[in-house]
Design an enzyme around this catalytic site. Structure first.
Site, short mmCIF file in Angstrom:
data_model
loop_
_atom_site.label_atom_id
_atom_site.label_comp_id
_atom_site.label_asym_id
_atom_site.label_seq_id
_atom_site.Cartn_x
_atom_site.Cartn_y
_atom_site.Cartn_z
N GLY A 6 31.56 -16.63 40.61
CA GLY A 6 30.19 -16.31 41.02
C GLY A 6 29.34 -15.78 39.89
O GLY A 6 29.65 -14.75 39.30
N GLY A 34 26.17 -14.68 40.10
CA GLY A 34 24.99 -13.98 40.64
C GLY A 34 24.80 -12.67 39.88
O GLY A 34 25.27 -12.51 38.76
N PHE A 35 24.13 -11.72 40.54
CA PHE A 35 23.86 -10.42 39.89
C PHE A 35 25.15 -9.77 39.41
O PHE A 35 25.23 -9.29 38.28
CB PHE A 35 23.19 -9.47 40.88
CG PHE A 35 21.72 -9.70 41.05
CD1 PHE A 35 20.82 -9.17 40.15
CD2 PHE A 35 21.23 -10.44 42.11
CE1 PHE A 35 19.46 -9.37 40.29
CE2 PHE A 35 19.87 -10.65 42.27
CZ PHE A 35 18.99 -10.11 41.37
N VAL A 79 34.83 -23.09 43.59
CA VAL A 79 36.18 -22.58 43.83
C VAL A 79 36.54 -22.84 45.29
O VAL A 79 35.80 -22.46 46.21
CB VAL A 79 36.27 -21.08 43.48
CG1 VAL A 79 37.61 -20.51 43.90
CG2 VAL A 79 36.04 -20.89 41.98
N GLU A 130 9.06 -10.17 54.25
CA GLU A 130 8.43 -10.78 53.07
C GLU A 130 8.02 -12.23 53.35
O GLU A 130 6.90 -12.63 53.03
CB GLU A 130 9.39 -10.69 51.87
CG GLU A 130 9.45 -9.26 51.37
CD GLU A 130 10.48 -8.98 50.29
OE1 GLU A 130 11.32 -9.84 50.01
OE2 GLU A 130 10.42 -7.88 49.71
N ASP A 152 27.71 -8.70 47.16
CA ASP A 152 27.57 -9.07 48.57
C ASP A 152 28.88 -9.50 49.22
O ASP A 152 28.94 -9.70 50.43
CB ASP A 152 26.56 -10.22 48.71
CG ASP A 152 25.12 -9.72 48.70
OD1 ASP A 152 24.91 -8.52 48.46
OD2 ASP A 152 24.21 -10.53 48.93
C1 LIG Z 1 16.14 -13.67 50.51
C2 LIG Z 1 16.75 -12.47 49.84
C3 LIG Z 1 15.92 -11.49 49.30
C4 LIG Z 1 16.46 -10.38 48.65
N1 LIG Z 1 15.61 -9.44 48.11
C5 LIG Z 1 16.14 -8.43 47.39
C6 LIG Z 1 15.29 -7.50 46.72
O1 LIG Z 1 14.06 -7.58 46.82
N2 LIG Z 1 15.87 -6.53 45.96
C7 LIG Z 1 17.23 -6.44 45.83
O2 LIG Z 1 17.71 -5.55 45.09
N3 LIG Z 1 18.06 -7.28 46.47
C8 LIG Z 1 17.56 -8.26 47.24
N4 LIG Z 1 18.38 -9.14 47.88
C9 LIG Z 1 19.82 -8.92 47.82
C10 LIG Z 1 20.41 -9.45 46.52
O3 LIG Z 1 19.85 -10.70 46.18
C11 LIG Z 1 21.90 -9.54 46.66
O4 LIG Z 1 22.41 -8.29 47.05
C12 LIG Z 1 22.54 -9.97 45.35
O5 LIG Z 1 22.13 -11.28 45.02
C13 LIG Z 1 24.06 -9.94 45.45
O6 LIG Z 1 24.58 -10.32 44.22
P1 LIG Z 1 26.01 -11.03 44.13
O7 LIG Z 1 26.26 -11.25 42.69
O8 LIG Z 1 26.99 -10.27 44.92
O9 LIG Z 1 25.84 -12.42 44.89
P2 LIG Z 1 24.88 -13.64 44.58
O10 LIG Z 1 23.70 -13.23 43.79
O11 LIG Z 1 24.66 -14.31 45.89
O12 LIG Z 1 25.77 -14.60 43.67
C14 LIG Z 1 26.88 -15.27 44.17
C15 LIG Z 1 27.15 -16.45 43.27
O13 LIG Z 1 28.40 -17.02 43.64
C16 LIG Z 1 28.31 -18.43 43.61
N5 LIG Z 1 29.33 -18.98 44.51
C17 LIG Z 1 29.42 -18.80 45.84
N6 LIG Z 1 30.52 -19.41 46.30
C18 LIG Z 1 31.12 -20.00 45.26
C19 LIG Z 1 32.29 -20.80 45.12
N7 LIG Z 1 33.08 -21.10 46.17
N8 LIG Z 1 32.62 -21.24 43.89
C20 LIG Z 1 31.86 -20.94 42.81
N9 LIG Z 1 30.73 -20.20 42.90
C21 LIG Z 1 30.38 -19.73 44.10
C22 LIG Z 1 26.87 -18.72 44.05
O14 LIG Z 1 26.43 -19.99 43.59
C23 LIG Z 1 26.12 -17.55 43.40
O15 LIG Z 1 25.64 -17.90 42.12
C24 LIG Z 1 17.86 -10.25 48.56
C25 LIG Z 1 18.70 -11.22 49.12
C26 LIG Z 1 18.15 -12.33 49.75
C27 LIG Z 1 19.06 -13.38 50.33
#
Ligand SMILES: Cc1cc2nc3c(=O)[nH]c(=O)nc-3n(C[C@H](O)[C@H](O)[C@H](O)COP(=O)(O)OP(=O)(O)OC[C@H]3O[C@@H](n4cnc5c(N)ncnc54)[C@H](O)[C@@H]3O)c2cc1C
Length: 415
Positions: free
Chosen positions: A11, A13-14, A79, A168, A298
């Site tokens: 992943g 993401g953040f 994955v 939003e 998340d």
């Molecule tokens: C619409 C929306 C608005 C938001 N607004 C805010 C805000 O204003 N402020 C704030 O602080 N937070 C906000 N959030 C929350 C924030 O975006 C999440 O808490 C944050 O993105 C979590 O980060 P993460 O790295 O855990 O997951 P993510 O950012 O979701 O990253 C997960 C990554 O894993 C990858 N992935 C998933 N499954 C697989 C797999 N099987 N194989 C390979 N890769 C995979 C995905 O492609 C993705 O790139 C918002 C969320 C949403 C949905």
């Protein structure tokens, strides 16, 4: 590559990017795997759906983030399964990648709570694909309503879920109907379009203070959003939303902002699952009872050292990623781990032009109106990944603020 990898991160993401950055800084060989070739910035997806900013402003190629970090390799692959004992992952193309440590940071997916018709007919807002699909559907519906007598009621949007995402997107769509549609289509069509924001709870923005809730409700109403609160959605069809109180709202487009859960990969991993299908991690961010497996952002239910639940927020995921990397670096050199210390920056939600709510810092200092609006823009600008993305978002926001113009095309197909 696989035999020498010390850390596998699933992943980008953040959480995953922050973790890889810190591991890279420390010279630890890392493989970052994401099913997409880009990092996506979820907090601004609603602006993509509302054509306020472009796709390239909320995405950044993962390879461009790490092209100067030689010990972090990026792999674009999905994955399919995780082996917790060998710390390896297998991708959908059948390759297996082992590492000494495993970091699961694969985010969440929409939770439709088994509501009949929701998955089939509602538009979630969790990925770039979701945002462009919704944006395309909105433009297509406006085009149809502009020409087809069968849509003489205008475009009727129902947004399910009164959290920050629901607030939003409903504010942004209502502003488009109020300020953009009169010029781009006609004042008569704008007059007929409607947005309902619905939630089973009696208030919107549940974790916020009552004053923030009241302010947000007032501002949404001012922008033309109608609120229906206190009754859950029981059914979604291609033309309507039905509620537990037996009422029905007609709907041309239903947006699902009703909640999130951890995805299938985690459900099938064999890890013990907690609230939202997420993993209840220990305070040092590790999967309980396992060596060398971290679960972040998340995908996890994280707590601080005092046992307080931490929010599913970008800043929390980002900090957890960096913290986990430090724990991993320590473990790889025979040291111990430390419980995650989250620097709480508070909550924010944008309502629309000049209107936002913010509860800043651990003491939750309340800020509403233009000051919160500017604070929201500043915080999201800083969180955005990449200088080009920041500069471009700033131009789009200025353009929107000064002229209400929509210069971004949505890239999806109406299907
Ligand atoms: C619409 C929306 C608005 C938001 N607004 C805010 C805000 O204003 N402020 C704030 O602080 N937070 C906000 N959030 C929350 C924030 O975006 C999440 O808490 C944050 O993105 C979590 O980060 P993460 O790295 O855990 O997951 P993510 O950012 O979701 O990253 C997960 C990554 O894993 C990858 N992935 C998933 N499954 C697989 C797999 N099987 N194989 C390979 N890769 C995979 C995905 O492609 C993705 O790139 C918002 C969320 C949403 C949905």
């Amino acid at each position: 590559m696989s035999t020498t990898t010390e850390v596998i991160i699933v992943g980008g993401g953040f959480a995953g990017v922050a973790c890889a950055r810190e591991l890279g800084r420390r010279g630890i060989r890392t493989l970052l795997i994401d099913k997409n070739s880009y990092h996506q910035f979820q907090p601004l997806l609603y602006q993509v759906a509302a054509s306020q900013i472009g796709v390239s402003e909320v995405t950044r190629p993962l390879r461009s983030i790490f092209h100067r970090t030689r010990n972090v390799k990026v792999l674009t692959a999905e994955v399919a399964s995780i082996d917790l004992d060998s710390h390896s992952v297998t991708t959908t193309d059948g390759h297996t990648y082992p590492g000494r440590m495993l970091v699961l940071a694969n985010g969440a997916e929409p939770n439709f709570f088994n509501t009949p018709g929701a998955q089939e007919h509602a538009y979630p807002l969790y990925s770039i694909r979701d945002a462009t699909r919704l944006g395309t559907a909105l433009v297509a519906a406006l085009n149809t309503a502009n020409t087809e007598p069968t849509m003489e009621h205008g475009v009727r949007v129902v947004v399910v879920g009164g959290g920050p995402t629901g607030v939003e997107i409903s504010g942004a769509i209502a502003e488009n109907f109020k300020y953009v549609v009169p010029g781009y289509f006609s004042p008569e069509l704008a007059e007929k379009c409607s947005v309902h924001l619905v939630d089973m709870l009696p208030n919107i923005l549940t974790p916020f203070d009552d004053k923030s809730k009241a302010y947000a409700e007032k501002q949404l109403r001012k922008k033309g959003v109608q609120l229906k609160l206190g009754s859950g959605v029981t059914n979604v069809t291609p033309g309507s939303v039905t509620f537990a109180d037996d009422t029905t709202l007609p709907a041309d487009i239903v947006v699902w902002a009703g909640g999130l859960k951890a995805g299938r990969l985690i459900a099938e991993s064999g890890l013990p699952l907690g609230r939202g299908g997420r993993v209840d991690v220990s305070p040092d961010l590790k999967a309980p009872g396992l060596q060398g497996v971290y679960v972040l952002g998340d995908t996890a239910n994280m707590t601080d050292a005092q046992g307080n639940k931490l929010p599913q927020l970008g800043s929390c995921a980002q900090q957890a990623g960096k913290w986990a990397a430090k724990n991993i670096a320590s473990e790889l050199t025979g040291g111990g781990t430390k419980p995650f210390e989250y620097r709480d920056k508070g909550y924010m939600a944008m309502i629309g032009r000049g209107a936002a709510v913010a509860e800043l810092g651990r003491k939750r200092r309340l800020v509403h109106g233009p000051v919160a609006f500017v604070a929201w823009l500043a915080v999201h600008l800083v969180l955005l990944s990449g200088g080009r993305q920041r500069a471009s978002a700033l131009i789009s926001w200025a353009e929107d603020y000064l002229s209400h113009s929509r210069t971004h095309v949505v890239l999806g197909r109406a299907d």
